[in-house]
Design a protein around this motif. Structure first.
Motif, PDB file in Angstrom:
ATOM      1  N   GLY A 301       0.808  -1.208   0.000  1.00 27.49           N
ATOM      2  CA  GLY A 301       0.000   0.000   0.000  1.00 27.49           C
ATOM      3  C   GLY A 301       0.840   1.256   0.000  1.00 27.49           C
ATOM      4  O   GLY A 301       0.540   2.224  -0.708  1.00 27.49           O
ATOM      5  N   LYS A 302       1.907   1.236   0.781  1.00 21.18           N
ATOM      6  CA  LYS A 302       2.789   2.403   0.836  1.00 21.18           C
ATOM      7  C   LYS A 302       3.442   2.643  -0.527  1.00 21.18           C
ATOM      8  O   LYS A 302       3.511   3.781  -1.017  1.00 21.18           O
ATOM      9  CB  LYS A 302       3.854   2.178   1.905  1.00 21.18           C
ATOM     10  CG  LYS A 302       4.990   3.194   1.935  1.00 21.18           C
ATOM     11  CD  LYS A 302       4.508   4.594   2.251  1.00 21.18           C
ATOM     12  CE  LYS A 302       5.666   5.555   2.445  1.00 21.18           C
ATOM     13  NZ  LYS A 302       6.549   5.702   1.296  1.00 21.18           N
ATOM     14  N   LEU A 303       3.925   1.576  -1.163  1.00 20.31           N
ATOM     15  CA  LEU A 303       4.563   1.712  -2.466  1.00 20.31           C
ATOM     16  C   LEU A 303       3.545   2.153  -3.520  1.00 20.31           C
ATOM     17  O   LEU A 303       3.848   2.964  -4.394  1.00 20.31           O
ATOM     18  CB  LEU A 303       5.207   0.387  -2.873  1.00 20.31           C
ATOM     19  CG  LEU A 303       6.066   0.405  -4.133  1.00 20.31           C
ATOM     20  CD1 LEU A 303       7.233   1.373  -3.979  1.00 20.31           C
ATOM     21  CD2 LEU A 303       6.582  -1.006  -4.440  1.00 20.31           C
ATOM     22  N   ALA A 304       2.318   1.619  -3.408  1.00 17.63           N
ATOM     23  CA  ALA A 304       1.274   2.005  -4.362  1.00 17.63           C
ATOM     24  C   ALA A 304       0.954   3.486  -4.232  1.00 17.63           C
ATOM     25  O   ALA A 304       0.713   4.169  -5.235  1.00 17.63           O
ATOM     26  CB  ALA A 304       0.018   1.170  -4.130  1.00 17.63           C
ATOM     27  N   MET A 305       0.942   4.000  -3.009  1.00 18.61           N
ATOM     28  CA  MET A 305       0.675   5.418  -2.821  1.00 18.61           C
ATOM     29  C   MET A 305       1.709   6.266  -3.552  1.00 18.61           C
ATOM     30  O   MET A 305       1.373   7.223  -4.267  1.00 18.61           O
ATOM     31  CB  MET A 305       0.692   5.766  -1.339  1.00 18.61           C
ATOM     32  CG  MET A 305       0.507   7.240  -1.088  1.00 18.61           C
ATOM     33  SD  MET A 305       0.707   7.641   0.634  1.00 18.61           S
ATOM     34  CE  MET A 305       0.413   9.407   0.563  1.00 18.61           C
ATOM     35  N   SER A 306       2.978   5.903  -3.367  1.00 19.93           N
ATOM     36  CA  SER A 306       4.048   6.635  -4.043  1.00 19.93           C
ATOM     37  C   SER A 306       3.881   6.565  -5.560  1.00 19.93           C
ATOM     38  O   SER A 306       3.991   7.577  -6.260  1.00 19.93           O
ATOM     39  CB  SER A 306       5.395   6.053  -3.617  1.00 19.93           C
ATOM     40  OG  SER A 306       6.449   6.673  -4.304  1.00 19.93           O
ATOM     41  N   ARG A 307       3.596   5.394  -6.062  1.00 16.90           N
ATOM     42  CA  ARG A 307       3.410   5.219  -7.519  1.00 16.90           C
ATOM     43  C   ARG A 307       2.239   6.060  -8.020  1.00 16.90           C
ATOM     44  O   ARG A 307       2.322   6.708  -9.072  1.00 16.90           O
ATOM     45  CB  ARG A 307       3.165   3.733  -7.805  1.00 16.90           C
ATOM     46  CG  ARG A 307       2.748   3.416  -9.229  1.00 16.90           C
ATOM     47  CD  ARG A 307       3.917   3.375 -10.180  1.00 16.90           C
ATOM     48  NE  ARG A 307       3.486   3.096 -11.543  1.00 16.90           N
ATOM     49  CZ  ARG A 307       3.218   1.875 -12.009  1.00 16.90           C
ATOM     50  NH1 ARG A 307       3.343   0.814 -11.221  1.00 16.90           N
ATOM     51  NH2 ARG A 307       2.843   1.709 -13.267  1.00 16.90           N
ATOM     52  N   LEU A 308       1.145   6.077  -7.278  1.00 11.99           N
ATOM     53  CA  LEU A 308      -0.024   6.843  -7.688  1.00 11.99           C
ATOM     54  C   LEU A 308       0.275   8.337  -7.756  1.00 11.99           C
ATOM     55  O   LEU A 308      -0.155   9.025  -8.688  1.00 11.99           O
ATOM     56  CB  LEU A 308      -1.178   6.588  -6.718  1.00 11.99           C
ATOM     57  CG  LEU A 308      -1.945   5.274  -6.919  1.00 11.99           C
ATOM     58  CD1 LEU A 308      -2.760   4.944  -5.679  1.00 11.99           C
ATOM     59  CD2 LEU A 308      -2.850   5.380  -8.136  1.00 11.99           C
ATOM     60  N   LEU A 309       1.009   8.842  -6.788  1.00  9.74           N
ATOM     61  CA  LEU A 309       1.301  10.268  -6.766  1.00  9.74           C
ATOM     62  C   LEU A 309       2.246  10.665  -7.898  1.00  9.74           C
ATOM     63  O   LEU A 309       2.076  11.711  -8.521  1.00  9.74           O
ATOM     64  CB  LEU A 309       1.879  10.658  -5.404  1.00  9.74           C
ATOM     65  CG  LEU A 309       0.888  10.509  -4.254  1.00  9.74           C
ATOM     66  CD1 LEU A 309       1.550  10.842  -2.934  1.00  9.74           C
ATOM     67  CD2 LEU A 309      -0.326  11.396  -4.471  1.00  9.74           C
ATOM     68  N   GLY A 350       9.133   9.549   2.838  1.00  9.84           N
ATOM     69  CA  GLY A 350       8.479   9.474   4.146  1.00  9.84           C
ATOM     70  C   GLY A 350       7.835   8.119   4.400  1.00  9.84           C
ATOM     71  O   GLY A 350       7.281   7.496   3.501  1.00  9.84           O
ATOM     72  N   GLY A 351       7.913   7.669   5.665  1.00  9.15           N
ATOM     73  CA  GLY A 351       7.311   6.385   6.034  1.00  9.15           C
ATOM     74  C   GLY A 351       8.062   5.176   5.520  1.00  9.15           C
ATOM     75  O   GLY A 351       7.530   4.066   5.503  1.00  9.15           O
ATOM     76  N   GLY A 352       9.312   5.382   5.088  1.00 11.31           N
ATOM     77  CA  GLY A 352      10.105   4.292   4.504  1.00 11.31           C
ATOM     78  C   GLY A 352      10.202   4.475   3.006  1.00 11.31           C
ATOM     79  O   GLY A 352       9.181   4.584   2.321  1.00 11.31           O
ATOM     80  N   THR A 353      11.408   4.542   2.473  1.00  8.34           N
ATOM     81  CA  THR A 353      11.595   4.834   1.058  1.00  8.34           C
ATOM     82  C   THR A 353      10.996   3.745   0.165  1.00  8.34           C
ATOM     83  O   THR A 353      10.751   2.612   0.591  1.00  8.34           O
ATOM     84  CB  THR A 353      13.092   4.960   0.723  1.00  8.34           C
ATOM     85  OG1 THR A 353      13.719   3.690   0.931  1.00  8.34           O
ATOM     86  CG2 THR A 353      13.763   6.014   1.592  1.00  8.34           C
ATOM     87  N   ASP A 354      10.770   4.123  -1.103  1.00 12.33           N
ATOM     88  CA  ASP A 354      10.274   3.131  -2.060  1.00 12.33           C
ATOM     89  C   ASP A 354      11.198   1.923  -2.126  1.00 12.33           C
ATOM     90  O   ASP A 354      10.745   0.773  -2.258  1.00 12.33           O
ATOM     91  CB  ASP A 354      10.180   3.760  -3.455  1.00 12.33           C
ATOM     92  CG  ASP A 354       9.045   4.758  -3.577  1.00 12.33           C
ATOM     93  OD1 ASP A 354       8.272   4.905  -2.615  1.00 12.33           O
ATOM     94  OD2 ASP A 354       8.940   5.404  -4.641  1.00 12.33           O
ATOM     95  N   GLN A 355      12.507   2.168  -2.051  1.00 13.32           N
ATOM     96  CA  GLN A 355      13.468   1.072  -2.147  1.00 13.32           C
ATOM     97  C   GLN A 355      13.327   0.110  -0.958  1.00 13.32           C
ATOM     98  O   GLN A 355      13.410  -1.123  -1.124  1.00 13.32           O
ATOM     99  CB  GLN A 355      14.891   1.638  -2.209  1.00 13.32           C
ATOM    100  CG  GLN A 355      15.225   2.341  -3.511  1.00 13.32           C
ATOM    101  CD  GLN A 355      14.594   3.727  -3.626  1.00 13.32           C
ATOM    102  OE1 GLN A 355      14.162   4.302  -2.620  1.00 13.32           O
ATOM    103  NE2 GLN A 355      14.545   4.259  -4.828  1.00 13.32           N
ATOM    104  N   ILE A 356      13.090   0.669   0.226  1.00 12.18           N
ATOM    105  CA  ILE A 356      12.887  -0.179   1.405  1.00 12.18           C
ATOM    106  C   ILE A 356      11.614  -1.005   1.256  1.00 12.18           C
ATOM    107  O   ILE A 356      11.577  -2.205   1.588  1.00 12.18           O
ATOM    108  CB  ILE A 356      12.826   0.683   2.681  1.00 12.18           C
ATOM    109  CG1 ILE A 356      14.218   1.222   3.016  1.00 12.18           C
ATOM    110  CG2 ILE A 356      12.262  -0.113   3.859  1.00 12.18           C
ATOM    111  CD1 ILE A 356      15.228   0.163   3.382  1.00 12.18           C
ATOM    112  N   GLN A 357      10.544  -0.386   0.736  1.00 12.93           N
ATOM    113  CA  GLN A 357       9.293  -1.138   0.548  1.00 12.93           C
ATOM    114  C   GLN A 357       9.499  -2.286  -0.439  1.00 12.93           C
ATOM    115  O   GLN A 357       8.977  -3.393  -0.236  1.00 12.93           O
ATOM    116  CB  GLN A 357       8.172  -0.219   0.052  1.00 12.93           C
ATOM    117  CG  GLN A 357       7.928   1.037   0.880  1.00 12.93           C
ATOM    118  CD  GLN A 357       7.879   0.777   2.365  1.00 12.93           C
ATOM    119  OE1 GLN A 357       7.302  -0.209   2.828  1.00 12.93           O
ATOM    120  NE2 GLN A 357       8.496   1.656   3.136  1.00 12.93           N
TER     121      GLN A 357
END
Length: 386
Positions: A301-309, A350-357
């Motif tokens: 979900g966190k990675l999807a949020m980044s992708r969506l934005l 924020g909340g953990g980088t995309d790479q970490i996710q």
């Protein structure tokens, strides 16, 4: 109680109490007092003791009339972490104010040398009787200048491997020894701060979880945070609530005469699909999470949020065309496109980088081999620094 009876009870309460003109603080206090703010929590902690499926019924009724305040058992990461790991005295003193939004909070996690690898924190907390003395530096801390408390991870044992010597605290921010310096962003805002801690003090009763066992507490707190951010992506908003997606992009495509463009329609459909799939993953993650545990699916979900934005900013820039080279109040379309393109990186970090996710997803969901960590089993005092 079955769903129909509960729905009628919530609807009747809302009909009697909800008024959009009612002061926000007064309304939130009423929601908390009635047990609707965190309906899945025990009654002694401002809840109703409802199972998860009935908690969703409460949220649906609040959404139906546009009333805020419920669902905090899923979205208030501060109160949820304190409920899970705090002592009874701390919970009695702070959970109510946290639910009523009477306490301002921040996250004291990242450091200059411990961003992607939070287990490498070097801010130290040394025990002094019934309190801890804290020295170190944190960075990328939102709301630090106004916060009453910060969720702090600090090194308390240097003679064990890095994941085993961390303790988690609810740290009082309004004290001598705390210096906050704002960081200017590319959008010309300053949402983030550096925080310098010099002989600052936190009582032992503000410790969340056991000494040297803070890594597990942190993982649960991060899971709550990723759940919140993933839900916002599903709703079509970024971490600050500023980037409308979906209908707004359709309206912009219509305004610039490109709604019939097959490439634009494909972009809009791709975003709609991402939001839908992210919603399914959020449901999957929440089905796996029990109080006090965490779910790796939250990283999806966190990675999807980044992708969506990032996708939203890209599509908006494409629709703006040459106007995207302009900014300022005289060119609102270009100004918004530029702001969102820059601001999308906020959620990639924020909340953990995309790479970490992606690492979490690869290792814990897909079962891929773990990344090598040469220092994982070394005492932290022997770990080399760059």
């Amino acid at each position: 109680m079955n769903a129909d009876d509960l729905r009628r009870e919530v609807a009747a309460w809302l009909a009697a109490e909800w008024d959009p003109a009612r002061p926000a603080k007064e309304w939130l206090a009423a929601v908390v007092e009635a047990g609707w703010a965190a309906p899945r929590w025990p009654r002694e902690w401002f809840g109703r003791g409802l199972p998860d499926e009935l908690g969703h019924v409460v949220e649906e009724e609040f959404r139906r009339v546009g009333a805020p305040g419920t669902g905090q058992d899923r979205h208030n990461l501060y109160a949820a972490t304190v409920l899970t790991f705090g002592g009874d005295e701390l919970k009695r003193r702070l959970i109510g104010p946290m639910l009523r939004d009477e306490v301002s909070m921040c996250l004291l996690y990242s450091e200059p040398d411990a961003g992607s690898d939070l287990a490498a924190v070097r801010t130290r907390a040394d025990r002094d009787g019934d309190r801890w003395v804290v020295n170190g530096q944190k960075v990328w801390t939102s709301s630090a200048a106004t916060a009453d408390y910060g969720m702090l991870v600090a090194r308390t044992n240097w003679d064990v491997p890095k994941h085993r010597g961390i303790t988690f605290f609810l740290f009082p921010m309004k004290q001598a020894g705390v210096e906050v310096r704002p960081l200017r962003q590319i959008t010309n805002e300053a949402h983030f701060n550096e925080v310098f801690l010099t002989d600052a003090v936190v009582p032992d009763m503000h410790r969340l979880g056991d000494v040297d066992r803070g890594w597990g507490v942190l993982q649960t707190a991060l899971a709550y945070e990723r759940s919140v951010m993933g839900d916002r992506a599903r709703a079509g908003r970024d971490a600050t609530g500023m980037a409308e997606m979906g209908d707004e992009l359709v309206a912009l495509a219509r305004e610039v005469g490109r709604l019939d463009d097959p490439v634009v329609r494909q972009d809009l459909a791709r975003m709609a699909a991402l939001r839908l799939v992210n919603g399914w993953n959020n449901q999957r993650a929440k089905a796996e999470v029990e109080q006090g545990s965490s779910s790796s699916v939250m990283s999806l979900g966190k990675l999807a949020m980044s992708r969506l934005l990032h996708e939203s900013a890209r599509v908006r820039t494409s629709l703006a065309g040459s106007r995207a080279m302009l900014e300022g109040p005289d060119e609102p379309v270009g100004d918004e496109a530029n702001f969102l393109a820059f601001n999308a990186y906020f959620t990639s970090i924020g909340g953990g980088t995309d790479q970490i996710q992606r690492t979490i997803i690869g290792e814990r969901i897909l079962g891929l081999p773990k990344e090598p960590e040469a220092d994982r089993d070394l005492p932290f005092s022997e770990v080399r620094r760059g």
